[in-house]
Motif scaffolding. Structure first.
Motif, PDB file in Angstrom:
ATOM      1  N   PHE A   1      -0.920  -5.882  -9.913  1.00 39.09           N
ATOM      2  CA  PHE A   1      -0.482  -4.502  -9.700  1.00 39.09           C
ATOM      3  C   PHE A   1      -1.632  -3.526  -9.968  1.00 39.09           C
ATOM      4  CE2 PHE A   1       1.565  -0.521 -11.050  1.00 39.09           C
ATOM      5  CZ  PHE A   1       2.374  -0.297  -9.947  1.00 39.09           C
ATOM      6  N   SER A   2      -2.416  -3.794 -10.994  1.00 38.44           N
ATOM      7  CA  SER A   2      -3.568  -2.934 -11.298  1.00 38.44           C
ATOM      8  C   SER A   2      -4.594  -2.986 -10.169  1.00 38.44           C
ATOM      9  CB  SER A   2      -4.231  -3.375 -12.615  1.00 38.44           C
ATOM     10  OG  SER A   2      -3.343  -3.225 -13.698  1.00 38.44           O
TER      11      SER A   2
ATOM     12  N   SER B   1       2.002  -5.214  -5.091  1.00 34.73           N
ATOM     13  CA  SER B   1       2.505  -3.856  -5.309  1.00 34.73           C
ATOM     14  C   SER B   1       3.842  -3.855  -6.039  1.00 34.73           C
ATOM     15  CB  SER B   1       2.637  -3.124  -3.967  1.00 34.73           C
ATOM     16  OG  SER B   1       3.704  -3.631  -3.194  1.00 34.73           O
ATOM     17  N   PHE B   2       4.483  -5.013  -6.158  1.00 32.26           N
ATOM     18  CA  PHE B   2       5.728  -5.142  -6.923  1.00 32.26           C
ATOM     19  C   PHE B   2       5.498  -5.832  -8.263  1.00 32.26           C
ATOM     20  CE2 PHE B   2       7.188  -4.448  -2.644  1.00 32.26           C
ATOM     21  CZ  PHE B   2       8.303  -3.637  -2.798  1.00 32.26           C
TER      22      PHE B   2
ATOM     23  N   SER C   1       7.668   1.857  -8.435  1.00 36.46           N
ATOM     24  CA  SER C   1       7.732   2.564  -9.726  1.00 36.46           C
ATOM     25  C   SER C   1       8.434   1.749 -10.804  1.00 36.46           C
ATOM     26  CB  SER C   1       8.441   3.908  -9.546  1.00 36.46           C
ATOM     27  OG  SER C   1       9.754   3.712  -9.044  1.00 36.46           O
ATOM     28  N   GLU C   2       9.226   0.746 -10.387  1.00 34.34           N
ATOM     29  CA  GLU C   2       9.970  -0.042 -11.367  1.00 34.34           C
ATOM     30  C   GLU C   2       9.131  -1.137 -12.026  1.00 34.34           C
ATOM     31  OE1 GLU C   2      13.657  -1.483  -9.873  1.00 34.34           O
ATOM     32  OE2 GLU C   2      14.255   0.442  -9.007  1.00 34.34           O
TER      33      GLU C   2
ATOM     34  N   ARG D   1      11.770  -7.227  -5.594  1.00 33.71           N
ATOM     35  CA  ARG D   1      12.104  -6.827  -6.967  1.00 33.71           C
ATOM     36  C   ARG D   1      12.865  -7.908  -7.720  1.00 33.71           C
ATOM     37  NH1 ARG D   1      14.021  -0.825  -5.136  1.00 33.71           N
ATOM     38  NH2 ARG D   1      12.034   0.276  -5.407  1.00 33.71           N
ATOM     39  N   SER D   2      13.693  -8.645  -7.021  1.00 37.16           N
ATOM     40  CA  SER D   2      14.536  -9.630  -7.694  1.00 37.16           C
ATOM     41  C   SER D   2      13.842 -10.974  -7.893  1.00 37.16           C
ATOM     42  CB  SER D   2      15.836  -9.839  -6.908  1.00 37.16           C
ATOM     43  OG  SER D   2      15.559 -10.356  -5.615  1.00 37.16           O
TER      44      SER D   2
END
Length: 378
Positions: free
Chosen positions: A350-351, A294-295, A180-181, A271-272
């Motif tokens: 991501f899309s 997905s990230f 979600s981020e 994420r990082s």
């Protein structure tokens, strides 16, 4: 979370071997997920645990003993009619069992999800590779259905002389939780260092050495590299990589995390990171590429094996020739210099995974396999 389904049993039991409850590779995850979902769908599925190899014995002796144990444990089940569902990665073990199964009219399904140019050091030698391919040709002929985990895997099977009507492509699944981020991800560098992430077993085929060589060419780029993956399969190669890291003076910027079972810890590394790098020499699929998408991570990888089936060059990632440190270094510099490029690749990826999430879900993948097995059991 596995949903509840109307249970429609196959007509015969399904036998699998060595299903790992703590998988460390994409192939082992595939095997485990098939086992779990077949049970959930109502199939009578059995897992036979095999003894571990004894490393001090010569490889031919270990294979003979393994064949003996497989056949003994399989014949003890006294199932009569059944389906033998095998992961081809262990094909050398099952020759005797498959021969016995064919004599008794037992149907065999082979899951093809490994590189036919296998990772074992003996099989890198031309003679043993030739012998291995002869055995594999025989092994594949025993199968009633061969499930290939990509178009590339299907191509490898067909190159070994397997009839096309036996082969069905069923892609790997991936346990995707869209981050979600990603909506709030900034593609500007967070600080002065550029963060790279490599996820995969530290073995020669994954190409980590080429990434280290490429980074050594970028003397003006400050970076950190997180390496996540099993370091036990090729300990000599891991030692070589650590020596290379020392020679390049990367001791403080290359971090080995080993295999990470904690999903939240792994999610934080995704994420990082600023880019995801997989410099493989060959891949039959590449689950980690879908995870990286997905990230919202821009992906840098190679045109090796099945990777171009997942990553479109210039759209969802950058593809370079495998084993080419110069091309890899150029692509890293290109990504490091352009937040706009990182953003475009990351958002496109991501899309893509958002639109295809259901197609690559384990539920969908295992439903396809279950349907095939049900049709065989009639």
């Amino acid at each position: 979370m596995i949903k509840s389904y109307k249970r429609v049993n196959t007509n015969v039991p399904i036998v699998m071997f060595n299903v790992s409850t703590r998988p460390e590779t994409g192939g082992a995850v595939y095997h485990l997920q098939v086992y779990r979902y077949l049970q959930e769908f109502g199939a009578d599925v059995r897992n036979i645990t095999l003894p571990q190899d004894i490393p001090w014995l010569p490889l031919p002796v270990r294979l003979i003993l393994a064949n003996y144990f497989v056949l003994k444990r399989f014949s003890r089940l006294k199932l009569g009619d059944c389906i033998l569902f095998e992961d081809c990665y262990s094909h050398l073990r099952f020759l005797l069992t498959n021969w016995w199964a064919r004599i008794h009219g037992i149907k065999i399904v082979l899951l093809m999800q490994f590189n036919i140019y296998q990772d074992h050091y003996l099989l890198r030698r031309p003679f043993w590779r030739f012998v291995d391919h002869l055995i594999l040709r025989y092994f594949l002929r025993q199968g009633d259905v061969i499930l290939a985990n990509s178009e590339q895997s299907m191509h490898d099977v067909l190159m070994l002389g397997c009839p096309k009507d036996k082969v069905k492509v069923v892609y790997c699944g991936v346990d995707i939780q869209l981050d979600s981020e990603v909506t709030y991800r900034s593609y500007e560098l967070d600080g002065e260092k550029f963060r790279l992430l490599f996820v995969g077993s530290v073995i020669e085929r994954k190409g980590l050495c080429y990434l280290l060589h490429a980074l050594s060419e970028l003397t003006d780029l400050r970076f950190e590299l997180d390496v996540v993956g099993n370091t036990e399969d090729e300990p000599e190669y891991v030692c070589e990589m650590k020596k290379l890291i020392g020679n390049y003076g990367f001791g403080e910027v290359v971090i080995f995390h080993g295999h990470i079972a904690d999903r939240e810890q792994l999610r934080q590394l995704y994420r990082s990171a600023d880019i995801f790098v997989l410099p493989s020499l060959y891949e039959t699929f590449g689950i980690v590429l879908l995870e990286a998408m997905s990230f919202g991570l821009p992906i840098l990888t190679t045109r090796a094996g099945a990777i171009p089936e997942l990553i479109k060059d210039g759209e969802t990632g950058l593809l370079v020739p495998p084993g080419n440190k110069i091309a890899l270094a150029h692509a890293i510099r290109q990504l490091a210099a352009s937040p706009e490029l990182r953003c475009r690749l990351g958002q496109n990826g991501f899309s893509f995974i958002s639109e295809h999430q259901k197609f690559y879900s384990w539920e969908t993948v295992c439903k396809r396999i279950y349907t095939i097995l049900c049709n065989m059991g009639k």
